[in-house]
Design an enzyme around this catalytic site. Structure first.
Site, mmCIF file in Angstrom:
data_model
loop_
_atom_site.group_PDB
_atom_site.id
_atom_site.type_symbol
_atom_site.label_atom_id
_atom_site.label_comp_id
_atom_site.label_asym_id
_atom_site.label_seq_id
_atom_site.Cartn_x
_atom_site.Cartn_y
_atom_site.Cartn_z
ATOM 1 N N ARG A 83 0.826 -1.224 0.000
ATOM 2 C CA ARG A 83 0.000 0.000 0.000
ATOM 3 C C ARG A 83 0.854 1.265 0.000
ATOM 4 O O ARG A 83 0.501 2.255 0.640
ATOM 5 C CB ARG A 83 -0.929 0.043 1.216
ATOM 6 C CG ARG A 83 -1.910 -1.087 1.275
ATOM 7 C CD ARG A 83 -3.277 -0.637 0.767
ATOM 8 N NE ARG A 83 -4.251 -1.696 0.950
ATOM 9 C CZ ARG A 83 -5.232 -1.650 1.836
ATOM 10 N NH1 ARG A 83 -5.396 -0.586 2.584
ATOM 11 N NH2 ARG A 83 -6.066 -2.638 1.932
ATOM 12 N N ARG A 143 -3.292 6.738 1.441
ATOM 13 C CA ARG A 143 -3.781 7.954 2.097
ATOM 14 C C ARG A 143 -2.779 8.666 2.994
ATOM 15 O O ARG A 143 -3.035 9.798 3.406
ATOM 16 C CB ARG A 143 -5.047 7.625 2.892
ATOM 17 C CG ARG A 143 -6.244 7.424 1.991
ATOM 18 C CD ARG A 143 -7.400 6.835 2.755
ATOM 19 N NE ARG A 143 -7.099 5.470 3.148
ATOM 20 C CZ ARG A 143 -7.975 4.631 3.696
ATOM 21 N NH1 ARG A 143 -9.205 5.041 3.950
ATOM 22 N NH2 ARG A 143 -7.630 3.400 4.012
ATOM 23 N N ARG A 148 -7.036 11.513 -5.574
ATOM 24 C CA ARG A 148 -8.267 10.799 -5.275
ATOM 25 C C ARG A 148 -9.455 11.773 -5.269
ATOM 26 O O ARG A 148 -10.539 11.446 -5.769
ATOM 27 C CB ARG A 148 -8.128 10.136 -3.922
ATOM 28 C CG ARG A 148 -9.291 9.288 -3.489
ATOM 29 C CD ARG A 148 -8.877 8.654 -2.170
ATOM 30 N NE ARG A 148 -9.899 7.854 -1.557
ATOM 31 C CZ ARG A 148 -10.880 8.353 -0.824
ATOM 32 N NH1 ARG A 148 -10.993 9.651 -0.677
ATOM 33 N NH2 ARG A 148 -11.750 7.530 -0.261
ATOM 34 N N ASP A 191 -7.086 -2.642 -6.887
ATOM 35 C CA ASP A 191 -7.559 -3.280 -5.663
ATOM 36 C C ASP A 191 -7.812 -4.750 -5.949
ATOM 37 O O ASP A 191 -8.053 -5.137 -7.095
ATOM 38 C CB ASP A 191 -8.843 -2.620 -5.159
ATOM 39 C CG ASP A 191 -9.101 -2.970 -3.698
ATOM 40 O OD1 ASP A 191 -8.507 -2.313 -2.826
ATOM 41 O OD2 ASP A 191 -9.858 -3.916 -3.440
ATOM 42 N N TYR A 251 -14.959 -11.719 0.924
ATOM 43 C CA TYR A 251 -15.700 -10.478 0.630
ATOM 44 C C TYR A 251 -16.950 -10.759 -0.201
ATOM 45 O O TYR A 251 -17.984 -10.125 -0.024
ATOM 46 C CB TYR A 251 -14.804 -9.473 -0.094
ATOM 47 C CG TYR A 251 -13.733 -8.885 0.806
ATOM 48 C CD1 TYR A 251 -14.021 -7.819 1.657
ATOM 49 C CD2 TYR A 251 -12.442 -9.406 0.821
ATOM 50 C CE1 TYR A 251 -13.045 -7.284 2.496
ATOM 51 C CE2 TYR A 251 -11.463 -8.880 1.663
ATOM 52 C CZ TYR A 251 -11.769 -7.823 2.493
ATOM 53 O OH TYR A 251 -10.814 -7.307 3.326
#
Ligand code: CP3
Length: 353
Positions: A27, A31, A40, A77, A154
């Site tokens: 990652r 952020r 973003r 992702d 998921y």
């Protein structure tokens, strides 16, 4: 294609000698970087960012402009596959991923189809092609996907969870349905990773974030067996270059030997495992990637330097180590911690080579 100017990562993954230990961070585009948040915002949303190759390439390159990293990872992702299967992916602000149509009934499960990468996931392949071109051989580009089991978590639960109750219920009551989903996911990830390799990915990594929750006895049947199938289905070479593969299961310290025997080039080690004993157990078979606790980066540069030194010492002398965190970087990480990490790995690791 341009020849690699920095092939340290590839060499370390193949357990060949390098002058220092290569480093990249799970990652690494995210952020904690203000420029990521700005892109973003321009893209409108996280998924908007993933699905627009211009933006996705921009954020792929952002961490490399700041830090002397030895690899880039395609910005995307793991949930692009179930999204392409029609499950309706959305990211609710601050809440993580959600599927509109989670897989619960047999009819939907039996209808599940393998997406065609060149059509349904064309935006990812376009990002890979453009990122590879923009890198111009500076460092290798890593492609990735989720493990069949982690994707199934998921897809069945419909969202992230700490204990995935719907998945556990299916595992107990209808294991054959879960196996059907896993089979489709394995075929989907093979096609997807091979398409990324053909588009220019020079390394591939499989993220098995939830395999550890199965426990050592069921991990083989529901997660590792399918990853083994994926690895066996991957292209080993492209345009005359070896394509190393990395498997990362969080929380599977008990199953390291089995992971190392799966056919992959390298195993990602989470921060709960002692890297010294991991090397003793499997270091002759595979390269190891990891494993600084991501929380150390929240304690400032001095703590980072000490943490890096301890991880390098735990692996010890010689080839076959790729420095990384033991899981993804936190969004609260100060940029100075990341700077200290990369610089310390490069300086301090020379003594071990
Ligand atoms: O490493 C990289 O820089 C490449 C990008 C990458 C992302 N996700 C970007 C992302 C990679 C490799 C992933 C993998 C991923 N995605 C995993 C496996 C790795 C792991 O962490 O174990 C998982 C489980 C996912 C699913 C996912 N995507 C979740 C659970 C979330 C929410 C996380 C959160 O903290 O809100 C995401 C969103 C996501 N994927 C973000 C990023 C940068 C944050 C999204 C944002 O900008 O709001």
């Amino acid at each position: 294609m341009t020849k690699l100017k920095n092939d340290t990562l590839i060499r370390a993954l193949l357990r060949q000698p390098t002058p220092y230990t290569p480093v990249w961070i799970m990652r690494q585009a995210g952020r904690y970087l203000p420029e990521y948040n700005a892109t973003r915002a321009r893209a409108g949303s996280f998924l908007g960012l993933c699905k627009n190759p211009d933006y996705a390439v921009e954020v792929t390159l952002q961490p490399l402009a700041r830090f002397a990293l030895d690899a880039a990872i395609v910005f995307s992702d793991i949930l692009t596959i179930p999204d392409a299967m029609g499950l309706g992916l959305a990211f609710a602000e601050g809440e993580g991923p959600r599927f509109e149509r989670p897989l619960r009934d047999e009819h939907d499960i039996r209808r599940l189809r393998v997406p065609v990468p060149g059509e349904d996931l064309r935006y990812v392949l376009e990002t890979v092609r453009q990122a590879r071109k923009a890198l111009d051989g500076k460092v290798p580009l890593i492609g990735f996907c989720g493990s069949p089991y982690t994707l199934a978590c998921y897809m069945v639960e419909g969202r992230g969870s700490s204990d995935f109750p719907a998945v556990k219920a299916m595992l107990r009551d209808r294991p054959e349905l879960l196996h059907h989903i896993l089979d489709v996911n394995a075929r989907a990830t093979i096609a997807y990773l091979n398409a990324q390799i053909e588009a220019g990915a020079q390394v591939v990594m499989i993220f098995d974030t939830w395999g550890g929750m199965l426990g050592a006895t069921r991990y083989g049947e529901f997660s590792l067996d399918y990853m083994r199938r994926v690895v066996a289905g991957l292209k080993r070479e492209h345009e005359g270059e070896r394509i190393p593969s990395i498997l990362f299961t969080r929380g599977a310290g008990d199953s390291l030997e089995a992971l190392a025997a799966s056919g992959c080039s390298a195993v990602g080690i989470d921060w709960t495992v002692d890297l010294r004993s991991a090397r003793e157990r499997v270091g002759e078979r595979v390269a190891l990637q990891g494993n600084l606790d991501p929380a150390v980066l929240l304690s400032g540069p001095d703590a980072v330097r000490a943490g890096v030194a301890a991880v390098l010492e735990a692996f010890g002398r010689g080839a076959g180590h790729v420095f990384n965190l033991g899981h993804g970087i936190s969004q609260h990480t100060p940029v100075e911690s990341m700077q200290a990490l990369v610089n310390t790995v490069h300086e301090a690791s020379r003594a071990y080579h």
